[in-house]
Design a protein around this motif. Sequence first.
Motif, PDB file in Angstrom:
ATOM      1  N   LEU A   1      27.252 -29.381  81.371  1.00 43.93           N
ATOM      2  CA  LEU A   1      27.797 -29.016  80.067  1.00 43.93           C
ATOM      3  C   LEU A   1      28.996 -28.112  80.281  1.00 43.93           C
ATOM      4  CD1 LEU A   1      27.475 -28.862  76.909  1.00 43.93           C
ATOM      5  CD2 LEU A   1      26.040 -26.845  77.287  1.00 43.93           C
ATOM      6  N   SER A   2      30.050 -28.316  79.486  1.00 41.44           N
ATOM      7  CA  SER A   2      31.232 -27.471  79.554  1.00 41.44           C
ATOM      8  C   SER A   2      31.589 -27.027  78.141  1.00 41.44           C
ATOM      9  CB  SER A   2      32.408 -28.240  80.176  1.00 41.44           C
ATOM     10  OG  SER A   2      33.569 -27.431  80.214  1.00 41.44           O
ATOM     11  N   LEU A   3      31.671 -25.699  77.945  1.00 42.14           N
ATOM     12  CA  LEU A   3      31.978 -25.131  76.640  1.00 42.14           C
ATOM     13  C   LEU A   3      33.212 -24.238  76.735  1.00 42.14           C
ATOM     14  CD1 LEU A   3      28.435 -23.965  75.383  1.00 42.14           C
ATOM     15  CD2 LEU A   3      29.602 -26.130  74.881  1.00 42.14           C
ATOM     16  N   GLY A   4      34.071 -24.334  75.744  1.00 43.90           N
ATOM     17  CA  GLY A   4      35.186 -23.421  75.608  1.00 43.90           C
ATOM     18  C   GLY A   4      34.875 -22.405  74.523  1.00 43.90           C
ATOM     19  N   LEU A   5      35.048 -21.123  74.805  1.00 42.53           N
ATOM     20  CA  LEU A   5      34.729 -20.052  73.859  1.00 42.53           C
ATOM     21  C   LEU A   5      35.985 -19.240  73.555  1.00 42.53           C
ATOM     22  CD1 LEU A   5      31.444 -18.661  75.509  1.00 42.53           C
ATOM     23  CD2 LEU A   5      31.664 -20.525  73.850  1.00 42.53           C
ATOM     24  N   SER A   6      36.140 -18.856  72.288  1.00 43.67           N
ATOM     25  CA  SER A   6      37.228 -17.976  71.877  1.00 43.67           C
ATOM     26  C   SER A   6      36.737 -17.123  70.716  1.00 43.67           C
ATOM     27  CB  SER A   6      38.471 -18.787  71.474  1.00 43.67           C
ATOM     28  OG  SER A   6      38.179 -19.640  70.380  1.00 43.67           O
ATOM     29  N   PRO A   7      37.387 -15.985  70.464  1.00 39.37           N
ATOM     30  CA  PRO A   7      36.900 -15.068  69.414  1.00 39.37           C
ATOM     31  C   PRO A   7      37.025 -15.664  68.018  1.00 39.37           C
ATOM     32  CG  PRO A   7      38.451 -13.975  70.907  1.00 39.37           C
ATOM     33  CD  PRO A   7      38.546 -15.436  71.177  1.00 39.37           C
ATOM     34  N   HIS A   8      36.108 -15.258  67.155  1.00 45.93           N
ATOM     35  CA  HIS A   8      36.134 -15.602  65.734  1.00 45.93           C
ATOM     36  C   HIS A   8      35.727 -14.360  64.957  1.00 45.93           C
ATOM     37  CE1 HIS A   8      34.671 -17.316  61.887  1.00 45.93           C
ATOM     38  NE2 HIS A   8      35.570 -18.250  62.099  1.00 45.93           N
ATOM     39  N   ALA A   9      36.199 -14.235  63.725  1.00 47.64           N
ATOM     40  CA  ALA A   9      35.937 -13.030  62.934  1.00 47.64           C
ATOM     41  C   ALA A   9      34.450 -12.756  62.761  1.00 47.64           C
ATOM     42  CB  ALA A   9      36.607 -13.148  61.563  1.00 47.64           C
TER      43      ALA A   9
ATOM     44  N   LYS B   1      32.611 -31.032  77.351  1.00 50.20           N
ATOM     45  CA  LYS B   1      31.950 -32.089  78.116  1.00 50.20           C
ATOM     46  C   LYS B   1      30.453 -31.885  78.012  1.00 50.20           C
ATOM     47  CE  LYS B   1      31.726 -33.943  82.856  1.00 50.20           C
ATOM     48  NZ  LYS B   1      32.278 -33.821  84.219  1.00 50.20           N
ATOM     49  N   ARG B   2      29.731 -32.948  77.769  1.00 48.80           N
ATOM     50  CA  ARG B   2      28.269 -32.878  77.715  1.00 48.80           C
ATOM     51  C   ARG B   2      27.692 -34.108  78.383  1.00 48.80           C
ATOM     52  NH1 ARG B   2      24.127 -34.410  74.174  1.00 48.80           N
ATOM     53  NH2 ARG B   2      25.587 -35.280  72.679  1.00 48.80           N
ATOM     54  N   LYS B   3      26.852 -33.902  79.359  1.00 53.10           N
ATOM     55  CA  LYS B   3      26.291 -35.023  80.097  1.00 53.10           C
ATOM     56  C   LYS B   3      25.489 -35.915  79.156  1.00 53.10           C
ATOM     57  CE  LYS B   3      23.887 -36.024  84.423  1.00 53.10           C
ATOM     58  NZ  LYS B   3      23.212 -35.432  85.596  1.00 53.10           N
ATOM     59  N   GLY B   4      25.850 -37.179  79.108  1.00 50.92           N
ATOM     60  CA  GLY B   4      25.180 -38.117  78.228  1.00 50.92           C
ATOM     61  C   GLY B   4      25.704 -38.092  76.810  1.00 50.92           C
ATOM     62  N   GLY B   5      26.798 -37.379  76.555  1.00 50.78           N
ATOM     63  CA  GLY B   5      27.329 -37.283  75.202  1.00 50.78           C
ATOM     64  C   GLY B   5      28.841 -37.189  75.216  1.00 50.78           C
ATOM     65  N   TRP B   6      29.397 -36.939  74.036  1.00 48.31           N
ATOM     66  CA  TRP B   6      30.838 -36.888  73.872  1.00 48.31           C
ATOM     67  C   TRP B   6      31.315 -35.457  73.670  1.00 48.31           C
ATOM     68  CZ3 TRP B   6      32.960 -41.454  74.884  1.00 48.31           C
ATOM     69  CH2 TRP B   6      32.221 -42.614  74.632  1.00 48.31           C
ATOM     70  N   ALA B   7      32.583 -35.232  73.993  1.00 45.28           N
ATOM     71  CA  ALA B   7      33.210 -33.962  73.653  1.00 45.28           C
ATOM     72  C   ALA B   7      33.278 -33.829  72.133  1.00 45.28           C
ATOM     73  CB  ALA B   7      34.608 -33.894  74.260  1.00 45.28           C
ATOM     74  N   GLN B   8      33.345 -32.583  71.644  1.00 40.89           N
ATOM     75  CA  GLN B   8      33.364 -32.342  70.206  1.00 40.89           C
ATOM     76  C   GLN B   8      34.452 -31.333  69.851  1.00 40.89           C
ATOM     77  OE1 GLN B   8      29.544 -31.346  68.533  1.00 40.89           O
ATOM     78  NE2 GLN B   8      28.454 -32.658  69.962  1.00 40.89           N
ATOM     79  N   ALA B   9      34.918 -31.440  68.615  1.00 43.30           N
ATOM     80  CA  ALA B   9      35.945 -30.524  68.134  1.00 43.30           C
ATOM     81  C   ALA B   9      35.386 -29.115  67.995  1.00 43.30           C
ATOM     82  CB  ALA B   9      36.498 -31.005  66.792  1.00 43.30           C
ATOM     83  N   GLN B  10      36.282 -28.164  67.910  1.00 47.24           N
ATOM     84  CA  GLN B  10      35.894 -26.759  67.803  1.00 47.24           C
ATOM     85  C   GLN B  10      35.130 -26.492  66.503  1.00 47.24           C
ATOM     86  OE1 GLN B  10      38.758 -23.266  66.850  1.00 47.24           O
ATOM     87  NE2 GLN B  10      38.727 -23.395  69.081  1.00 47.24           N
TER      88      GLN B  10
END
Length: 230
Positions: free
Chosen positions: A170-178, A187-196
Amino acid sequence: MSNLIELLQRQDLVWQGTGLAERQQQGALTATGFAELDKHLQGGFPAVGVIDLHTDLGIGELRLLLPSLMRQSGLTAVISPPARLNADALQRTGMDTSKLLEITPGCPQEALWAAEQCLKSGACNSVLLWHGALQVHQVKRLQLAAQTGEACLYLLRHAHHAQGTLPVSLSLGLSPHARGLNVTVKKRKGGWAQAQFALDLSSRWPELTEHFHTQSKEMPQAARQYRTGR
């Protein structure tokens, strides 16, 4: 032929379609503690494997992992953290600090070696490793060690180190939110990438969100004096 396919799958050289992979992995997921994140991950974090987190420091990345880590029965090894762990703060969140093992190797190579040993030891449910750029063969070794010890490696790296594709679960991108964090499923094994999407952490840690601090600034002076006892 089936033996060959199984061998390639264990080496992360073959990726399966979503439906079959999800059916096979249903028992190998652990809830994150956040319903919205579980929904996007189709059940939670992989219980075994490597999770690659692309994140800046101090934006809530550890808070994201704490609910899952606190439910584990084994050790959590913390390797090369950017700062010493605050045991008092962790205990206040409900974390059993007797299950934490902090390791500060002398160089990146020693950190990788320590992570591999912890993963395959069978004593650690999870390993948190702060590291820079990695090669494919290094990640494959860590994946194999995780499978051997039935453990999970959380690899925390700055976004500028996250160039190229690595064989991770699994690969996750993290950024700050209010109100918490923006999360991108890269990236997710056995699945698709997803929008933020935005993950709201304010119900657990309201004092760390922008909304809380805005309210504090707008609080009348008399109320602030009452709360502080002045």
